[in-house]
Design a protein around this motif. Structure first.
Motif, PDB file in Angstrom:
ATOM      1  N   TRP A  44       0.820  -1.210   0.000  1.00 55.57           N
ATOM      2  CA  TRP A  44       0.000   0.000   0.000  1.00 55.57           C
ATOM      3  C   TRP A  44       0.856   1.264   0.000  1.00 55.57           C
ATOM      4  N   VAL A  45       0.395   2.256  -0.739  1.00 56.72           N
ATOM      5  CA  VAL A  45       1.052   3.564  -0.826  1.00 56.72           C
ATOM      6  C   VAL A  45       0.079   4.615  -0.296  1.00 56.72           C
ATOM      7  N   PRO A  46       0.505   5.506   0.608  1.00 57.01           N
ATOM      8  CA  PRO A  46      -0.408   6.532   1.129  1.00 57.01           C
ATOM      9  C   PRO A  46      -0.805   7.534   0.050  1.00 57.01           C
ATOM     10  N   LEU A  47      -2.095   7.897   0.034  1.00 58.59           N
ATOM     11  CA  LEU A  47      -2.618   8.851  -0.937  1.00 58.59           C
ATOM     12  C   LEU A  47      -3.050  10.167  -0.299  1.00 58.59           C
ATOM     13  N   GLY A  48      -3.295  10.166   1.018  1.00 62.55           N
ATOM     14  CA  GLY A  48      -3.783  11.355   1.706  1.00 62.55           C
ATOM     15  C   GLY A  48      -4.764  10.959   2.783  1.00 62.55           C
ATOM     16  N   THR A  49      -5.656  11.879   3.130  1.00 63.68           N
ATOM     17  CA  THR A  49      -6.675  11.599   4.137  1.00 63.68           C
ATOM     18  C   THR A  49      -8.041  12.034   3.625  1.00 63.68           C
TER      19      THR A  49
ATOM     20  N   GLU B 102       7.058  11.754   0.895  1.00 64.11           N
ATOM     21  CA  GLU B 102       6.998  12.631  -0.270  1.00 64.11           C
ATOM     22  C   GLU B 102       6.496  11.857  -1.490  1.00 64.11           C
ATOM     23  N   SER B 103       5.900  12.603  -2.430  1.00 61.54           N
ATOM     24  CA  SER B 103       5.594  12.029  -3.744  1.00 61.54           C
ATOM     25  C   SER B 103       6.834  12.207  -4.611  1.00 61.54           C
ATOM     26  N   ALA B 104       7.848  11.412  -4.313  1.00 63.62           N
ATOM     27  CA  ALA B 104       9.141  11.566  -4.977  1.00 63.62           C
ATOM     28  C   ALA B 104       9.937  10.278  -4.850  1.00 63.62           C
ATOM     29  N   ARG B 105      10.924  10.131  -5.723  1.00 63.83           N
ATOM     30  CA  ARG B 105      11.869   9.027  -5.660  1.00 63.83           C
ATOM     31  C   ARG B 105      13.280   9.580  -5.781  1.00 63.83           C
TER      32      ARG B 105
ATOM     33  N   PRO C 177      11.004  14.259  -8.200  1.00 57.97           N
ATOM     34  CA  PRO C 177       9.685  14.520  -7.630  1.00 57.97           C
ATOM     35  C   PRO C 177       8.593  14.262  -8.659  1.00 57.97           C
ATOM     36  N   MET C 178       7.380  14.046  -8.168  1.00 56.31           N
ATOM     37  CA  MET C 178       6.231  13.961  -9.067  1.00 56.31           C
ATOM     38  C   MET C 178       5.862  15.383  -9.466  1.00 56.31           C
ATOM     39  N   GLN C 179       6.159  15.746 -10.704  1.00 51.83           N
ATOM     40  CA  GLN C 179       5.997  17.121 -11.145  1.00 51.83           C
ATOM     41  C   GLN C 179       4.598  17.382 -11.682  1.00 51.83           C
ATOM     42  N   LEU C 180       4.157  18.634 -11.535  1.00 55.16           N
ATOM     43  CA  LEU C 180       2.867  19.046 -12.055  1.00 55.16           C
ATOM     44  C   LEU C 180       2.996  19.529 -13.496  1.00 55.16           C
TER      45      LEU C 180
END
Length: 294
Positions: A55-60, A140-143, A153-156
């Motif tokens: 599982w990977v966290p997505l938020g709340t 973080e949303s990053a590797r 990072p996961m870029q927008l």
């Protein structure tokens, strides 16, 4: 969790939680461009899905942690899942478009984040500098590359769309410019839109895109709002604007590549083929009509 109970929910994106998933935490499985929900439309729980899932966290969602996981794309299909798709849970695999049409905006945003996160993770497994396998950065949303320390990072990818109006003929309502694209849902009448270039402001992008696609200059460009958009790829963020045509007599001239049609429509006679209710494009159109009536 039903659509009804999710109507007033608040989703906050995030990449870290304290502790492992709890059995009742909401969970989403992603396979390719589809997401798994229960046969009754409910979002599933950790306890509904196979033990040992990564599982990977997505938020709340209303303060409750939400989790996601990826499965091979061949496991999808709008049929009862059971042992056929390896989850052991009957349900439906839906596209984000189909899911967003069924659930309130916070749940659509959650599903969109899940789809975007796992699309990005699939495309960013290896280091582009030294070819080593990337490692997740906790919280973080990053590797990060363990060999050369490259940070990924996961870029927008920001994009703009503009609701352009002009005064109608004497005694008639104002008119709204709508266009048809040569790609995507080509039957829809939509708004002029396009991606922001590097080094460009959102406002400059709005002026440029409108000039390139329909040959019009803008006045009174005003920010309206934004929406993460899961249909156009990972990290797409739509920023909406309203504006008026600088020359009310000017007619649109389409670029011939991205657009197939562009027309002014009276605000009291818009076409039926408009963007879906869950999109910021439709929010902009509806707000423009409401403002004209006020």
């Amino acid at each position: 969790m039903t659509a009804a109970t999710g109507a007033g929910a608040r989703f906050v994106p995030g990449a870290g939680h304290a502790g492992p998933p709890a059995p009742d935490d909401p969970a989403l499985l992603v396979a390719g461009r589809k997401l798994l929900v229960g046969a009754d439309g409910r979002f599933l729980r950790i306890a509904d899905l196979p033990a040992g899932t990564d599982w990977v966290p997505l938020g709340t969602l209303d303060g409750v942690p939400v989790w996601g996981a990826a499965r091979p794309a061949e496991h999808t299909g709008d049929r009862p899942g059971g042992a056929e798709d390896g989850t052991g849970h009957p349900g439906r695999w839906l596209s984000w478009r189909a899911l967003a049409a069924e659930v309130p905006e916070p749940l659509a945003a959650l599903a969109g984040r899940a789809l975007q996160v796992f699309t990005w993770r699939h495309a960013h497994r290896w280091c582009g500098a030294c070819r080593a396998e990337l490692a997740d950065v906790p919280g973080e949303s990053a590797r990060r590359c363990p060999d050369c320390d490259l940070y990924v990072p996961m870029q927008l990818s920001p994009a703009v769309l503009v609701a352009i109006t002009r005064p109608g003929p004497a005694g008639r309502p104002d008119e709204l410019l709508l266009v048809r694209h040569s790609y995507g849902p080509t039957e829809l009448w939509a708004l002029v839109a396009g991606f922001v270039e590097a080094g460009e402001t959102l406002e400059a992008a709005a002026h440029r895109e409108v000039g390139e696609e329909v040959g019009l200059a803008l006045d009174r460009l005003t920010y309206f709002g934004s929406q993460p958009w899961a249909m156009s790829g990972p990290g797409v963020l739509l920023a909406g604007f309203t504006a008026t045509a600088a020359d009310p007599a000017a007619e649109p001239v389409i670029d011939g590549r991205e657009l197939t049609q562009a027309r002014w429509f009276p605000l009291d006679a818009l076409p039926a083929e408009l963007p879906p209710a869950y999109s910021i494009s439709r929010w902009l159109i509806d707000a423009t009509v409401t403002a004209a009536r006020g």
